[in-house]
Design an enzyme around this catalytic site. Structure first.
Site, PDB file in Angstrom:
ATOM      1  N   HIS A 140       0.847  -1.189   0.000  1.00 55.98           N
ATOM      2  CA  HIS A 140       0.000   0.000   0.000  1.00 55.98           C
ATOM      3  C   HIS A 140       0.885   1.243   0.000  1.00 55.98           C
ATOM      4  O   HIS A 140       2.112   1.135   0.149  1.00 55.98           O
ATOM      5  CB  HIS A 140      -0.939   0.001   1.228  1.00 55.98           C
TER       6      HIS A 140
HETATM    7  C1  T46 Z   1       2.994   0.677   6.758  1.00 56.29           C
HETATM    8  C2  T46 Z   1       3.757  -0.582   6.920  1.00 56.29           C
HETATM    9  C3  T46 Z   1       5.232  -0.339   6.973  1.00 56.29           C
HETATM   10  C4  T46 Z   1      -3.758  -0.817  13.834  1.00 56.29           C
HETATM   11  O1  T46 Z   1      -4.802  -1.079  14.466  1.00 56.29           O
HETATM   12  N1  T46 Z   1      -2.997   0.266  14.171  1.00 56.29           N
HETATM   13  C5  T46 Z   1      -1.858   0.563  13.522  1.00 56.29           C
HETATM   14  O2  T46 Z   1      -1.193   1.554  13.879  1.00 56.29           O
HETATM   15  C6  T46 Z   1      -1.440  -0.269  12.437  1.00 56.29           C
HETATM   16  C7  T46 Z   1      -0.152   0.043  11.669  1.00 56.29           C
HETATM   17  C8  T46 Z   1      -2.201  -1.340  12.105  1.00 56.29           C
HETATM   18  N2  T46 Z   1      -3.343  -1.620  12.805  1.00 56.29           N
HETATM   19  C9  T46 Z   1      -4.132  -2.808  12.462  1.00 56.29           C
HETATM   20  C10 T46 Z   1      -4.803  -2.752  11.098  1.00 56.29           C
HETATM   21  C11 T46 Z   1      -4.797  -4.209  10.649  1.00 56.29           C
HETATM   22  O3  T46 Z   1      -5.921  -4.860  11.176  1.00 56.29           O
HETATM   23  O4  T46 Z   1      -3.220  -3.921  12.397  1.00 56.29           O
HETATM   24  C12 T46 Z   1      -3.558  -4.789  11.338  1.00 56.29           C
HETATM   25  C13 T46 Z   1      -2.373  -4.992  10.390  1.00 56.29           C
HETATM   26  O5  T46 Z   1      -2.126  -3.757   9.699  1.00 56.29           O
HETATM   27  P1  T46 Z   1      -1.627  -3.706   8.165  1.00 56.29           P
HETATM   28  O6  T46 Z   1      -2.228  -4.828   7.414  1.00 56.29           O
HETATM   29  O7  T46 Z   1      -1.878  -2.340   7.645  1.00 56.29           O
HETATM   30  O8  T46 Z   1      -0.060  -3.975   8.355  1.00 56.29           O
HETATM   31  P2  T46 Z   1       1.110  -3.916   7.270  1.00 56.29           P
HETATM   32  O9  T46 Z   1       2.285  -4.581   7.883  1.00 56.29           O
HETATM   33  O10 T46 Z   1       0.666  -4.391   5.953  1.00 56.29           O
HETATM   34  O11 T46 Z   1       1.443  -2.335   7.106  1.00 56.29           O
HETATM   35  C14 T46 Z   1       1.963  -1.587   8.192  1.00 56.29           C
HETATM   36  C15 T46 Z   1       1.243  -0.242   8.315  1.00 56.29           C
HETATM   37  O12 T46 Z   1      -0.169  -0.445   8.338  1.00 56.29           O
HETATM   38  C16 T46 Z   1       1.585   0.705   7.199  1.00 56.29           C
HETATM   39  O13 T46 Z   1       1.186   2.009   7.551  1.00 56.29           O
HETATM   40  O14 T46 Z   1       3.458   1.599   6.113  1.00 56.29           O
HETATM   41  O15 T46 Z   1       3.348  -1.375   8.033  1.00 56.29           O
END
Ligand code: T46
Length: 134
Positions: free
Chosen positions: A49
């Site tokens: 993303h």
């Molecule tokens: C990014 C990369 C480097 C939260 O509730 N709070 C938070 O601050 C974050 C980051 C995530 N979440 C929840 C949302 C999803 O249910 O945690 C779950 C996993 O998040 P996500 O699928 O977005 O994780 P990544 O590893 O794909 O991405 C993350 C960050 O979301 C993003 O901003 O730049 O790490």
């Protein structure tokens, strides 16, 4: 594409190492949120993303991983393998994190609170978004 990797100053002595990070000194923004990922399974690709506003510093404080950065024109892969190096990831940048070692802990310092509206999770939408900004 210019990749910005920070080398933080470790404060080492006979007991080991310590790295301290202060906003606007070591980190170029006010740190509003810290999160980290660990126990990432083999073969997993995280991220996929971009963010409209969020700026972040990624630090692999244990183990190693790779980060693909893509600004829509150019792609670069950055290895993160030292707890004293930080990768700056600007807004409008597609990112994918992969090749996590078993012991990898990827810590992220973020300039904003969590906001799902700031995410662009579809690659074609990302390309459209950055092209219409020009
Ligand atoms: C990014 C990369 C480097 C939260 O509730 N709070 C938070 O601050 C974050 C980051 C995530 N979440 C929840 C949302 C999803 O249910 O945690 C779950 C996993 O998040 P996500 O699928 O977005 O994780 P990544 O590893 O794909 O991405 C993350 C960050 O979301 C993003 O901003 O730049 O790490």
């Amino acid at each position: 594409m210019h990749v910005v990797k920070y080398m933080f100053q470790p404060h080492g002595d006979e007991r080991g190492q310590l790295v301290s990070l202060e906003e606007f000194i070591d980190i170029p923004f006010a740190i509003k949120r810290v999160y980290y990922m660990y126990d990432t399974l083999d073969g997993v690709v995280r991220g996929k993303h971009a963010h409209k506003s969020l700026k972040q510093i990624l630090i692999c404080i244990s183990g190693s991983c790779k980060v693909l950065l893509d600004n829509g024109k150019e792609k670069k892969v950055v290895n993160l393998e030292k707890p004293y190096e930080g990768l700056y990831v600007d807004n409008d940048m597609w990112r994918e994190m992969y090749d996590f070692s078993k012991d990898a802990v990827l810590m992220v310092l973020a300039s904003e609170l969590y906001n799902e509206k700031d995410y662009i999770r579809n690659y074609d939408e990302f390309l459209q978004y950055i092209n219409q900004k020009k």
